[in-house]
Design an enzyme around this catalytic site. Structure first.
Site, mmCIF file in Angstrom:
data_model
loop_
_atom_site.group_PDB
_atom_site.id
_atom_site.type_symbol
_atom_site.label_atom_id
_atom_site.label_comp_id
_atom_site.label_asym_id
_atom_site.label_seq_id
_atom_site.Cartn_x
_atom_site.Cartn_y
_atom_site.Cartn_z
ATOM 1 N N ASN A 53 11.477 -6.979 7.279
ATOM 2 C CA ASN A 53 10.195 -6.781 6.600
ATOM 3 C C ASN A 53 9.257 -6.195 7.646
ATOM 4 O O ASN A 53 9.169 -6.718 8.743
ATOM 5 C CB ASN A 53 9.689 -8.149 6.114
ATOM 6 C CG ASN A 53 8.356 -8.068 5.406
ATOM 7 O OD1 ASN A 53 7.852 -6.989 5.145
ATOM 8 N ND2 ASN A 53 7.802 -9.228 5.088
ATOM 9 N N GLY A 54 8.568 -5.100 7.318
ATOM 10 C CA GLY A 54 7.659 -4.479 8.283
ATOM 11 C C GLY A 54 7.967 -3.000 8.408
ATOM 12 O O GLY A 54 8.683 -2.432 7.573
ATOM 13 N N CYS A 64 8.125 -7.208 0.760
ATOM 14 C CA CYS A 64 9.478 -7.668 1.062
ATOM 15 C C CYS A 64 9.557 -9.173 1.317
ATOM 16 O O CYS A 64 8.721 -9.733 2.025
ATOM 17 C CB CYS A 64 10.021 -6.982 2.307
ATOM 18 S SG CYS A 64 9.884 -5.216 2.304
ATOM 19 N N LYS A 85 -8.646 -5.906 -12.249
ATOM 20 C CA LYS A 85 -7.646 -6.747 -12.938
ATOM 21 C C LYS A 85 -7.004 -5.975 -14.073
ATOM 22 O O LYS A 85 -5.794 -5.967 -14.229
ATOM 23 C CB LYS A 85 -8.367 -7.997 -13.479
ATOM 24 C CG LYS A 85 -7.636 -9.261 -13.445
ATOM 25 C CD LYS A 85 -7.389 -9.902 -12.102
ATOM 26 C CE LYS A 85 -7.329 -9.056 -10.918
ATOM 27 N NZ LYS A 85 -7.343 -9.640 -9.629
ATOM 28 N N LYS A 143 2.449 -8.739 -3.856
ATOM 29 C CA LYS A 143 1.495 -9.847 -3.795
ATOM 30 C C LYS A 143 0.842 -9.933 -2.430
ATOM 31 O O LYS A 143 -0.364 -10.088 -2.316
ATOM 32 C CB LYS A 143 2.223 -11.159 -4.111
ATOM 33 C CG LYS A 143 1.337 -12.395 -4.062
ATOM 34 C CD LYS A 143 0.310 -12.360 -5.164
ATOM 35 C CE LYS A 143 -0.642 -13.540 -5.130
ATOM 36 N NZ LYS A 143 -1.823 -13.266 -5.980
ATOM 37 N N ARG A 191 6.338 -11.702 -4.793
ATOM 38 C CA ARG A 191 5.748 -10.906 -3.724
ATOM 39 C C ARG A 191 5.760 -9.422 -4.043
ATOM 40 O O ARG A 191 5.047 -8.636 -3.426
ATOM 41 C CB ARG A 191 6.514 -11.149 -2.407
ATOM 42 C CG ARG A 191 6.419 -12.575 -1.914
ATOM 43 C CD ARG A 191 7.380 -12.823 -0.764
ATOM 44 N NE ARG A 191 6.993 -12.128 0.440
ATOM 45 C CZ ARG A 191 6.190 -12.604 1.385
ATOM 46 N NH1 ARG A 191 5.699 -13.812 1.254
ATOM 47 N NH2 ARG A 191 5.888 -11.896 2.451
ATOM 48 N N GLU A 232 -14.277 -6.400 -10.061
ATOM 49 C CA GLU A 232 -13.095 -7.256 -10.117
ATOM 50 C C GLU A 232 -12.446 -7.190 -11.509
ATOM 51 O O GLU A 232 -11.215 -7.118 -11.628
ATOM 52 C CB GLU A 232 -13.480 -8.699 -9.751
ATOM 53 C CG GLU A 232 -12.435 -9.768 -9.978
ATOM 54 C CD GLU A 232 -11.100 -9.530 -9.274
ATOM 55 O OE1 GLU A 232 -11.008 -8.655 -8.395
ATOM 56 O OE2 GLU A 232 -10.121 -10.201 -9.651
ATOM 57 N N HIS A 262 -26.775 7.997 -13.131
ATOM 58 C CA HIS A 262 -26.682 8.969 -12.035
ATOM 59 C C HIS A 262 -25.330 9.671 -12.029
ATOM 60 O O HIS A 262 -24.905 10.183 -11.002
ATOM 61 C CB HIS A 262 -26.950 8.281 -10.696
ATOM 62 C CG HIS A 262 -28.330 7.712 -10.623
ATOM 63 N ND1 HIS A 262 -29.447 8.480 -10.371
ATOM 64 C CD2 HIS A 262 -28.782 6.447 -10.827
ATOM 65 C CE1 HIS A 262 -30.520 7.708 -10.400
ATOM 66 N NE2 HIS A 262 -30.145 6.466 -10.676
ATOM 67 N N GLU A 299 -4.681 -3.066 -12.745
ATOM 68 C CA GLU A 299 -3.415 -3.391 -12.082
ATOM 69 C C GLU A 299 -2.373 -3.978 -13.018
ATOM 70 O O GLU A 299 -1.184 -3.776 -12.806
ATOM 71 C CB GLU A 299 -3.596 -4.226 -10.810
ATOM 72 C CG GLU A 299 -4.183 -5.571 -10.940
ATOM 73 C CD GLU A 299 -4.361 -6.278 -9.583
ATOM 74 O OE1 GLU A 299 -3.748 -5.888 -8.588
ATOM 75 O OE2 GLU A 299 -5.122 -7.252 -9.550
ATOM 76 N N TRP A 345 10.399 -3.842 -0.830
ATOM 77 C CA TRP A 345 9.291 -3.054 -1.402
ATOM 78 C C TRP A 345 9.275 -1.784 -0.561
ATOM 79 O O TRP A 345 8.950 -1.817 0.623
ATOM 80 C CB TRP A 345 7.986 -3.839 -1.268
ATOM 81 C CG TRP A 345 6.828 -3.231 -1.975
ATOM 82 C CD1 TRP A 345 6.471 -3.412 -3.294
ATOM 83 C CD2 TRP A 345 5.829 -2.365 -1.414
ATOM 84 N NE1 TRP A 345 5.337 -2.704 -3.574
ATOM 85 C CE2 TRP A 345 4.913 -2.055 -2.439
ATOM 86 C CE3 TRP A 345 5.619 -1.817 -0.154
ATOM 87 C CZ2 TRP A 345 3.809 -1.227 -2.251
ATOM 88 C CZ3 TRP A 345 4.520 -0.995 0.038
ATOM 89 C CH2 TRP A 345 3.631 -0.714 -1.000
HETATM 90 O O1 M6R Z 1 -3.719 -12.146 0.021
HETATM 91 P P1 M6R Z 1 -5.006 -11.389 0.071
HETATM 92 O O2 M6R Z 1 -6.114 -12.095 -0.613
HETATM 93 O O3 M6R Z 1 -5.384 -10.971 1.452
HETATM 94 O O4 M6R Z 1 -4.716 -10.074 -0.768
HETATM 95 C C1 M6R Z 1 -5.670 -9.060 -0.866
HETATM 96 C C2 M6R Z 1 -5.304 -8.075 -1.936
HETATM 97 O O5 M6R Z 1 -4.070 -7.474 -1.649
HETATM 98 C C3 M6R Z 1 -5.226 -8.720 -3.323
HETATM 99 O O6 M6R Z 1 -6.411 -9.355 -3.673
HETATM 100 C C4 M6R Z 1 -4.908 -7.648 -4.391
HETATM 101 O O7 M6R Z 1 -5.968 -6.762 -4.540
HETATM 102 C C5 M6R Z 1 -4.544 -8.327 -5.716
HETATM 103 N N1 M6R Z 1 -3.424 -7.647 -6.317
HETATM 104 C C6 M6R Z 1 -5.651 -8.307 -6.690
HETATM 105 O O8 M6R Z 1 -5.320 -8.855 -7.914
#
Ligand code: M6R
Length: 609
Positions: free
Chosen positions: A98-99, A2, A486, A604, A27, A482, A505, A489, A74
């Site tokens: 927000n929260g 949010c 990527k 985000k 965000r 990683e 395994h 997502e 969100w």
């Molecule tokens: O702002 P932060 O680095 O604490 O965020 C952590 C994760 O939410 C963030 O890395 C998330 O996994 C991304 N969408 C990855 O691309």
């Protein structure tokens, strides 16, 4: 997650609110709305979906007012629809939030039973609006009503409150969710992050938890939850508008991948010392004796930041001889963590606002552990609360998928490793080799980015994949994790990542002629071992995409789809190996037509736990 924006001033608030919401689109959100007060009346307009839908509705309705609040939601409580979208109203009161209000069910029951209140939405926020409205019936001022309501609330909030009978005022409060006050001569801005106010003002104050800001045109006052006056230093935002624009790229994600040679140079600038084979980090803020006496690193992060921490584990253990434990913040915060005064808690985060990461930091501090933040967003909650820090200097990362911040998070750990390592087991010769490797990185990364057309062509072959497996060994295992994150997502393809040696395994059962496998196989100490694992994959017919070292022609026997990276030091090789995977994920996602910068369901900055 949010986004909140507020404006109280002498201009029409609507363009400020809509512009601010657009800036915070990154965000992640599923609906948006604004409220404007004028002539003792509040106009609320909200829409499900993108801000364009809201902007179209506003063009039709043309509400006006010089005081207003806006929100991108969100969804947490209740599905994303127009009724659940913010702002929410109760009598004369209108709020955005927000929260999460954790005790909203109890409060709602009481508001219905004792006050006959009726609710339209499924949200916790509407409950808060009614609670403030009930208090306002008794309290003299809006701020007194907000304070008295919030004292009954359990949970987290950044909240902006309007009362149409008090049209030149916004009352804002914060606990656990970010909120800043932007200051101009005749206006006050409120926002979840600085991107929303750039261009209007560069003067901001970051609110702390359990504080209330009472804002009128050009003036603000901050009090705490005991109604005591608080003073904060004004900060100057150094962000430029162009840093949050696409600069001609189709997507922020591509821009952020492509600008890494520059962001790498920025994080290294002034921090390397070739003669001494070490780094200089001004923000560590700790007695050097601590680093000689410390017995362990405890690295904490979420998502990509967690994977950066895992990669750092391989490097820091080698550089310093100290054990490194890496924890998911969401798991760590509820454990009974074993830490002591000789543990260094390393908090890795791009946004500095991730709720679980922030809670873990506070838990560490509560237990007396020294903390070091590797943080990108200047002035963020983590940046302000850690004992010492290394800023990532990656610039604003707008795309939800983290790329340049990951690269910077790994580099920051190498810089920390250099400094601590040199006071322990790292020799000057080894330190110098690492410094040279870091200096070479911007040009090496550029040489990989220059292959973008080839990587795009390879990506096109795999755009229809249903699953993709990533395999790597040693420090390339976190790179596999990683890379897999990527792709999943932004393309919504199911991915798995395993240490290449672990494959037999269990995961080997998944391999058939259809399964694409990204295989990290550059020249390094484990090259021969990794080759055996590669043979095992080939024997089962997987479609291989291999990341190898320039000049290694033998890889072409295994696949037509080899991506070459420059020969590099063992500590910078994983950084280089990750770069083509960022481009691979990007081009696959573009081929599949997904919303690359704002993938579905994702936010985000995850400011709720
Ligand atoms: O702002 P932060 O680095 O604490 O965020 C952590 C994760 O939410 C963030 O890395 C998330 O996994 C991304 N969408 C990855 O691309």
């Amino acid at each position: 997650m949010c986004g909140i924006i507020g404006y109280v001033g002498k201009q029409d608030a609507m363009p400020v609110l809509v512009g601010g919401l657009r800036r915070m689109e990154y965000r992640g959100y599923d609906s948006a709305g604004i409220a404007l007060v004028s002539g003792g009346h509040t106009a609320v307009v909200k829409r499900k979906g993108k801000i364009t839908n809201l902007a179209d509705a506003l063009t039709a309705k043309k509400p006006t007012g010089m005081t207003g609040i806006g929100h991108t939601r969100w969804a947490t409580h209740g599905v994303p629809n127009e009724v659940n979208a913010h702002p929410h109203q109760a009598g004369h009161i209108t709020i955005v939030h927000n929260g999460i209000i954790e005790n909203y069910a109890d409060l709602k029951e009481r508001l219905i039973k004792d006050h006959g209140r009726k609710f339209e939405s499924e949200t916790d926020t509407e409950v808060l609006a009614h609670l403030i409205s009930v208090k306002r019936e008794k309290d003299e001022s809006l701020e007194a009503a907000v304070l008295s309501a919030l004292l009954e609330v359990e949970g987290t909030f950044a909240v902006l409150v309007l009362d149409e009978r008090d049209p030149d005022k916004i009352v804002a409060a914060r606990r656990g969710s970010p909120l800043l006050v932007g200051i101009a001569d005749d206006a006050i801005f409120l926002a979840s992050d600085a991107t929303a106010v750039i261009g209007h003002t560069d003067r901001v104050v970051y609110m702390e938890d359990d504080e209330i800001a009472i804002c009128t045109p050009g003036k603000y006052e901050i009090i705490d939850f005991k109604a005591q006056h608080k003073r904060h230093e004004e900060q100057q935002i150094k962000l430029e508008l162009k840093a949050i624009e696409k600069a001609g790229y189709d997507h922020f994600l591509l821009k952020e991948i492509m600008e890494q040679p520059k962001t790498i140079a920025d994080i290294l600038r002034g921090r390397l010392d070739l003669d001494a084979g070490t780094s200089h980090l001004g923000g560590l803020n700790t007695d050097p004796k601590f680093y000689q006496q410390m017995t362990r690193f405890l690295t904490i992060g979420c998502g990509t930041a967690y994977y950066a921490g895992l990669l750092g584990q391989y490097l820091l253990e080698r550089m310093t001889g100290l054990p490194v434990d890496v924890e998911f913040a969401s798991e760590f915060r509820y454990r009974e963590p074993v830490v002591n005064g000789h543990t260094l808690g390393m908090i890795v985060t791009q946004s500095g606002e991730t709720a679980d990461t922030l809670a873990s930091l506070r838990e560490l501090k509560r237990r007396g552990t020294r903390t070091l933040g590797l943080v990108n967003v200047v002035g963020s909650s983590v940046a302000r609360e850690v004992d010492g820090g290394v800023y990532l200097h990656a610039g604003p990362e707008i795309s939800v998928a983290s790329t340049k911040a990951f690269t910077a998070q790994v580099i920051a750990q190498i810089l920390v490793g250099l400094q601590i390592g040199r006071s322990r087991k790292l020799s000057a010769t080894d330190g110098k080799a690492i410094v040279r490797a870091l200096e070479a990185l911007p040009a090496q990364v550029q040489s990989i980015l220059d292959q973008h057309e080839r990587i795009k062509a390879i990506s096109a072959k795999f755009a229809d994949a249903k699953n993709v497996m990533y395999l790597g060994r040693d420090a390339l295992y976190p790179v596999a994790l990683e890379g897999a994150l990527k792709l999943k997502e932004i393309s919504y393809i199911h991915t798995e990542a395993y240490p290449a040696g672990e494959m037999k395994h269990g995961p080997v059962a998944l391999i058939d002629e259809e399964l694409p496998i990204v295989y990290f196989h550059p020249k390094n100490d484990l090259y021969d071992k990794t080759r055996s694992n590669l043979e095992e994959v080939r024997a089962r017919g997987g479609r291989l995409i291999i990341v190898g070292t320039e000049g290694d022609e033998s890889l072409k026997e295994f696949s037509d789809d080899v991506i070459y990276i420059p020969d590099a030091h063992a500590y910078t090789q994983p950084i280089l190996a990750n770069i083509p995977m960022q481009l691979f994920a990007y081009y696959v996602a573009v081929s599949r037509g997904t919303d690359v910068d704002q993938p579905r369901n994702l936010a985000k900055s995850v400011t709720v736990e």
